[in-house]
Design an enzyme around this catalytic site. Structure first.
Site, short mmCIF file in Angstrom:
data_model
loop_
_atom_site.label_atom_id
_atom_site.label_comp_id
_atom_site.label_asym_id
_atom_site.label_seq_id
_atom_site.Cartn_x
_atom_site.Cartn_y
_atom_site.Cartn_z
N ARG A 24 0.82 -1.20 0.00
CA ARG A 24 0.00 0.00 0.00
C ARG A 24 0.87 1.26 0.00
O ARG A 24 0.50 2.28 0.58
CB ARG A 24 -0.96 0.00 1.19
N ASP A 73 -6.74 -2.61 -7.02
CA ASP A 73 -7.43 -3.04 -5.81
C ASP A 73 -7.69 -4.54 -5.92
O ASP A 73 -7.87 -5.06 -7.03
CB ASP A 73 -8.76 -2.30 -5.66
N TYR A 149 -15.80 -10.77 1.18
CA TYR A 149 -16.47 -9.51 0.82
C TYR A 149 -17.81 -9.76 0.15
O TYR A 149 -18.80 -9.10 0.46
CB TYR A 149 -15.57 -8.67 -0.08
#
Length: 337
Positions: A24, A73, A149
Site C-alpha cells: 500500500r 485493488d 467480501y
C-alpha cells in the site's frame, strides 16, 4: 542484463542489500496522491491507466523503492464474475449484489483479459517507465478474502458471514472459492504477460480459518493459482505465525510475513524459502532513529539471502513521510560484509 534486485532476492539469491518496497505504498499517506484523487473517484483512478500510472510512480519517485506495485485493488477480480462494487467513504468497499445464498454463486463468467484490460494497459506503461534494475509488481486478492467480501456485502470483522456460509453450505462455498481461484489465476497470468516482474497473492483474511479448513479449502487453491504463474510469486496471509508450514506448502517463491511473526524464528522454520517483511506498520510513527533501529533488526535477522524488506501489512493513511523515508533509507544504505 542483470535481473532486478527484488527478483534476485525472490529467487533466494544473496543480494548486496535487501530490496525494499511497502504494501500500500501508493496511496493516502502521500500528499500528492490526495491532491490527485480530488479529481477522480477511486474506481476512475484505478480504471484510467494514465492516472493509475501516475499514482503508482509517486512513491517510486519520492522514495526510490525497488518495487513498484501497480495501483489497483484486490476487488478488481470481482468484475469478471458479475459482482458490482463501489467504495463508500468511512465504510470501505460495498458489494451491490452480494451472495445471499447458494443459488447466487453460479454467476456469469466474463472475459478476464477483456474486462480488466485497463490493468494490462497500466502494466505496459509501467514496464516502459520503471528502470530495468527495479521491479514492477502485480497482485491479486485471494479466493477466501474475495469470498468474504461478496458474502458479507462489504467489510466484516472476523469474516463471520463467510465462515457461516461455509458451515451452512460447504459445497456452494467451495464452488465460490474455485470460481474466484480460476479468475485470479488468469488475472495473474495476464499480469505476467504484460510486464510484471513478480506478483503477490493477498489472501489476507484466510488466517481466520481453523487450520483444518485452511488445509481443505484454501491451500489447494493457492497451489493451483501459483502454479499457473511463470514469475516469482509472493504469498501473504495474516495471522499465520504458528502455521508457516502451510504457507510454505503453497509453493510460493516468497512467504510474506505479518508483523506478529519473529523474523529469526521464521527463517529457522522456513529454511531456504525466501521471505518478505515484516516491520509493524505502526512503528513508522516512531522517531526516525527508532525506525532505523527496528528495521535494522529485521534485516539482520533475515540475513543476506532471499529477503525482501517490507512491512507486516500496508501503510496506514496517516503514516508520517519521515517514517517511511527512514525505513526505505535503512535498506538503501545497508551493506553486508
Amino acid at each position: 542484463m542483470t535481473d532486478p534486485l527484488l527478483v534476485r532476492a525472490a529467487r533466494g539469491e544473496r543480494t548486496e542489500r535487501p530490496p525494499v518496497w511497502l504494501m500500500r505504498q501508493a496511496g493516502r499517506h502521500l500528499p500528492e496522491y490526495r491532491e490527485l484523487r480530488e479529481q477522480y473517484s477511486f474506481r476512475e483512478a484505478i480504471e484510467t491507466p494514465a492516472v493509475a500510472e501516475e499514482i503508482t510512480l509517486q512513491p517510486y519517485e519520492r522514495y526510490g523503492v525497488d518495487g513498484v506495485v501497480m495501483f489497483s485493488d484486490i476487488l478488481t477480480c470481482l468484475e469478471p464474475l458479475g459482482f458490482d462494487y463501489h467504495i463508500e467513504s468511512g465504510v470501505g468497499p460495498v458489494i451491490e449484489n452480494p451472495v445471499e445464498g447458494p443459488d447466487d454463486v453460479a454467476r456469469r463468467r466474463g472475459d478476464v483479459r477483456e474486462e480488466l484490460g485497463f490493468v494490462a494497459d497500466l502494466l505496459d506503461r509501467l514496464s516502459e517507465s520503471v528502470a530495468d534494475e527495479d521491479a514492477v509488481l502485480g497482485f491479486a486478492g485471494g479466493p477466501f478474502t474475495l469470498a468474504s467480501y461478496v458474502v458479507a456485502g462489504g467489510p466484516d470483522r472476523g469474516r463471520k458471514e463467510v465462515r457461516k456460509f461455509r458451515a451452512r453450505h460447504p459445497e456452494a462455498f467451495l464452488e465460490l472459492m474455485e470460481r474466484f481461484a480460476d479468475v485470479v489465476a488468469e488475472y495473474l497470468e495476464m499480469q505476467a504477460d504484460h510486464g510484471a516482474d513478480a506478483v503477490q497473492l493477498f489472501d489476507t483474511y484466510a488466517g481466520v480459518l481453523p487450520p483444518s479448513d485452511y488445509e481443505e479449502y484454501v491451500l489447494p487453491l493457492h497451489r493451483e493459482i501459483l502454479e499457473r504463474v511463470d514469475l516469482p510469486t509472493v504469498e501473504f496471509v495474516r495471522n499465520m505465525g504458528g502455521r508457516l508450514d502451510s504457507l510454505d506448502a503453497t509453493g510460493a517463491d516468497v512467504v510474506a510475513l505479518d508483523w506478529t511473526v519473529d523474523m529469526a524464528t521464521a527463517r529457522a522454520e522456513l529454511g531456504e524459502r525466501p521471505v518478505q517483511g515484516n516491520l509493524d506498520p505502526t512503528l513508522l510513527y516512531a522517531d526516525p532513529e527508532t525506525v532505523r533501529e527496528r528495521t535494522a533488526e529485521i534485516i539482520e535477522a533475515a540475513g543476506p539471502e532471499g529477503h525482501i524488506l517490507n512491512l507486516g501489512h500496508g501503510v496506514n493513511r496517516d503514516t508520517p513521510i519521515e517514517g517511511v523515508e527512514a525505513f526505505v533509507e535503512t535498506a538503501q544504505n545497508w551493506e553486508w560484509d
